[in-house]
Design an enzyme around this catalytic site. Structure first.
Site, PDB file in Angstrom:
ATOM      1  N   ASP A 246     114.841  53.165 -50.030  1.00 58.01           N
ATOM      2  CA  ASP A 246     114.945  51.976 -50.725  1.00 58.01           C
ATOM      3  C   ASP A 246     115.701  52.298 -52.283  1.00 58.01           C
ATOM      4  O   ASP A 246     115.169  53.127 -52.871  1.00 58.01           O
ATOM      5  CB  ASP A 246     113.704  51.297 -51.049  1.00 58.01           C
ATOM      6  N   THR A 247     116.685  51.542 -52.383  1.00 62.34           N
ATOM      7  CA  THR A 247     117.389  51.568 -53.726  1.00 62.34           C
ATOM      8  C   THR A 247     118.161  50.167 -54.041  1.00 62.34           C
ATOM      9  O   THR A 247     118.695  49.579 -52.893  1.00 62.34           O
ATOM     10  CB  THR A 247     118.146  52.654 -54.043  1.00 62.34           C
ATOM     11  N   ALA A 248     118.219  49.753 -55.154  1.00 58.95           N
ATOM     12  CA  ALA A 248     118.716  48.442 -55.525  1.00 58.95           C
ATOM     13  C   ALA A 248     120.316  48.145 -54.695  1.00 58.95           C
ATOM     14  O   ALA A 248     120.370  47.251 -54.059  1.00 58.95           O
ATOM     15  CB  ALA A 248     119.155  48.090 -56.774  1.00 58.95           C
ATOM     16  N   GLY A 296     119.385  42.007 -48.930  1.00 60.25           N
ATOM     17  CA  GLY A 296     118.833  41.224 -50.126  1.00 60.25           C
ATOM     18  C   GLY A 296     119.311  42.046 -51.380  1.00 60.25           C
ATOM     19  O   GLY A 296     118.919  43.092 -51.722  1.00 60.25           O
ATOM     20  N   VAL A 297     120.268  41.212 -52.126  1.00 63.55           N
ATOM     21  CA  VAL A 297     120.789  41.744 -53.495  1.00 63.55           C
ATOM     22  C   VAL A 297     120.549  40.466 -54.457  1.00 63.55           C
ATOM     23  O   VAL A 297     121.236  39.654 -54.321  1.00 63.55           O
ATOM     24  CB  VAL A 297     122.083  42.213 -53.587  1.00 63.55           C
ATOM     25  N   GLY A 298     119.250  40.364 -55.221  1.00 63.47           N
ATOM     26  CA  GLY A 298     119.335  39.475 -56.101  1.00 63.47           C
ATOM     27  C   GLY A 298     118.509  38.215 -55.699  1.00 63.47           C
ATOM     28  O   GLY A 298     118.293  37.323 -56.768  1.00 63.47           O
ATOM     29  N   GLY A 300     115.398  37.916 -55.254  1.00 65.48           N
ATOM     30  CA  GLY A 300     113.660  38.141 -55.590  1.00 65.48           C
ATOM     31  C   GLY A 300     113.391  37.446 -56.659  1.00 65.48           C
ATOM     32  O   GLY A 300     114.199  37.192 -57.556  1.00 65.48           O
ATOM     33  N   CYS A 303     113.933  39.200 -59.911  1.00 63.72           N
ATOM     34  CA  CYS A 303     115.194  40.108 -60.008  1.00 63.72           C
ATOM     35  C   CYS A 303     116.030  39.241 -61.155  1.00 63.72           C
ATOM     36  O   CYS A 303     116.085  37.863 -61.231  1.00 63.72           O
ATOM     37  CB  CYS A 303     116.302  39.697 -58.721  1.00 63.72           C
TER      38      CYS A 303
END
Ligand code: XMP
Length: 478
Positions: A246-248, A296-298, A300, A303
């Site tokens: 896992d990483t952003a 998913g980016v952003g 959350g 986030c």
């Protein structure tokens, strides 16, 4: 899944932008809907607790797996502690909750500190042979000096249930005795755990997520830095059932290198990797060895990535596209982040996700790792924070020099302190799961689907205005 009138939307969409219409259905009952997943996690309900420090610890892992989901232990935790947690979770009973125990000479203060750790809300007082001799609830402690011994306040009129008792019988025993819970004992009278009335009922509705040896399953996250190969090998040896790399920003060279090393070290364990939001990202991670791509980016709740950088993608479209690509490659996608209602879970599954990862919503439950606090009005809450926040960076880099720590914290993309209030009606992760599962089962019957694959195939989705979303929200949430 298809769009109404087969019209493709002009913009990328998130969960609040879309709705589903009912289809003609032959499904007779909501309980006839099978929610089990086929992505190797073993989940019998499609929920994964996020690898966030304020969300997933061993109690979350135990409780969620007992009801068919899985929790991912965060990557920041030292390996020996994770190994200890895996071993502990794998020794938990399948049909009852772990008991909080104290000896008779412990104090009321000890009991009050421990009771909020578990939703059953009681401490079992045991003798030196691990036999229950009393039960203490918060009510038993009220108005009592904190230094009083628990033996003085415990109720000793115990109803016990023998391990292996049928759930309906256990429910009736508790009901007849007018008790909310009872210690579960083995044939020698030794304590095995605690069963509540709702626990007995849930046992009949859920199937635990278990490994080949019938022990609860647990997942563990690995970052992309350091010796990920050794870490992966040791986690598999310790019994991790799923690894999450896992990483952003998952679509990067360092992720690909790390993923290949983890794949080599763990050839037989399902590996999820992310996060990505594009077809190219999915292809790259699948090529490097991912069985599941985390999407998913952003979206959350903790986030700040989109506000800091403008980068990210509305989650419904991201899941739809990434899941479609993963499916074409014979792989799977998890929808990660932005889940605030059961409907969001249903929509993520309709879009093609095999499982849905939930973070902040679960932080406000008894089972999350944090301590229970009360605000000035006495309302119970737990602290929550993003994994890319300055706070998480500080915790992660505690071995670094203050200068290095301060430098890394400059790049925070998350909220450091937020309160997740416990829902008075649903204070436990099991309560939240009940409502998510009820919502998803019902959504499937509206779509005319008896399992998740049919649900994805049959779901018919439309795009709505903000007023359309508001119309569907009950008055209490306006
Ligand atoms: P929810 O909405 O369920 O989302 O809390 C959980 C997911 O959010 C991501 N996450 C973060 N993203 N900065 C981010 O940009 C952060 O500090 C952060 N913390 C968590 C992560 O993917 C998680 O599973």
């Amino acid at each position: 899944m298809r769009f109404i009138h087969d019209v493709q939307p002009e913009h990328d969409l998130t969960y609040a932008d879309v709705f589903m219409v009912p289809n003609k259905s032959a499904v007779k009952s909501r309980l006839a809907v099978d929610l089990s997943t086929s992505d190797g996690t073993g989940n019998t309900v499609p929920i994964v607790a996020a690898n966030m420090t304020a969300v997933s610890g061993r109690r979350m892992a135990e409780t969620l797996a007992r009801r068919g989901g899985i929790a991912v232990i965060p990557q920041d935790i030292p390996l020996d502690v994770v190994a200890e947690n895996i071993s502990w979770v794998k020794q938990r009973p399948l049909e009852c909750d772990t008991a909080i125990t104290l000896r008779p000479s412990s104090t009321v203060g000890d009991a009050l500190a421990l009771i909020p750790k578990r939703s059953h809300g009681a401490v079992v007082v045991i003798d030196e042979e691990n036999r229950p001799v009393g039960v203490v609830t918060e009510a038993d402690c009220s108005g009592v000096d904190r230094f009083t011994q628990v033996s003085e306040v415990a109720s000793t009129d115990l109803t016990t249930i023998e391990a292996g008792t049928k759930d309906e019988e256990a429910f009736d025993t508790l009901d007849t005795a007018n008790h909310r819970l009872a210690p579960v004992i083995d044939a020698n009278g030794r304590l095995q755990g605690v069963l509540t009335r709702s626990g007995a009922l849930r046992n009949t509705l859920y199937t635990p997520n278990t490994d080949a040896a019938n022990r609860l399953r647990i997942a563990v996250a690995i970052g992309i830095n350091g010796d990920v190969e050794t870490k992966a090998r040791r986690l598999v040896e310790a019994g991790a059932d799923v690894l999450v790399v896992d990483t952003a920003h998952g679509h990067q060279d360092r992720m690909v290198e790390a993923l290949k090393l983890v794949r080599g070290a763990a050839p037989n364990v399902p590996i999820a990797a992310g996060n990505v939001v594009t077809t190219d990202g999915v292809r790259e991670l699948v090529k490097a060895g991912a069985d599941i791509v985390k999407v998913g980016v952003g979206p959350g709740a903790m986030c700040t990535t989109r506000m800091m950088t403008g980068v990210g993608r509305p989650q419904f479209s991201a899941v739809m596209e990434c899941a479609a690509t993963a499916r074409k490659l014979g792989k799977h996608a998890w929808a990660d982040g932005g889940i605030r209602h059961p409907r969001d879970v249903a929509l993520a599954l309709a879009a093609g996700a095999s499982n849905v990862m939930v973070g902040s919503w679960l932080a406000g439950t008894y089972e999350s790792p944090g301590d229970l606090n009360h605000d000035a009005d006495g309302k119970p809450y737990k602290e929550n924070f993003g994994m890319a926040s300055a706070r998480a960076v500080r915790l992660r880099t505690s071995g670094d020099t203050p200068y290095e720590q301060a430098r890394k914290a400059l790049f925070e993309e998350g909220i450091s302190t937020s309160r997740m209030y416990l829902d008075r009606q649903r204070p436990s992760v099991e309560d939240l799961l009940d409502s998510i599962v009820a919502g998803v089962r019902s959504a499937a019957t509206y779509a005319g689907a008896s399992n998740l694959e049919e649900f994805h195939e049959r779901a018919t989705v439309g795009v709505q205005s903000a007023a359309g979303f508001t119309e569907g929200a009950p008055l209490s949430t306006w």
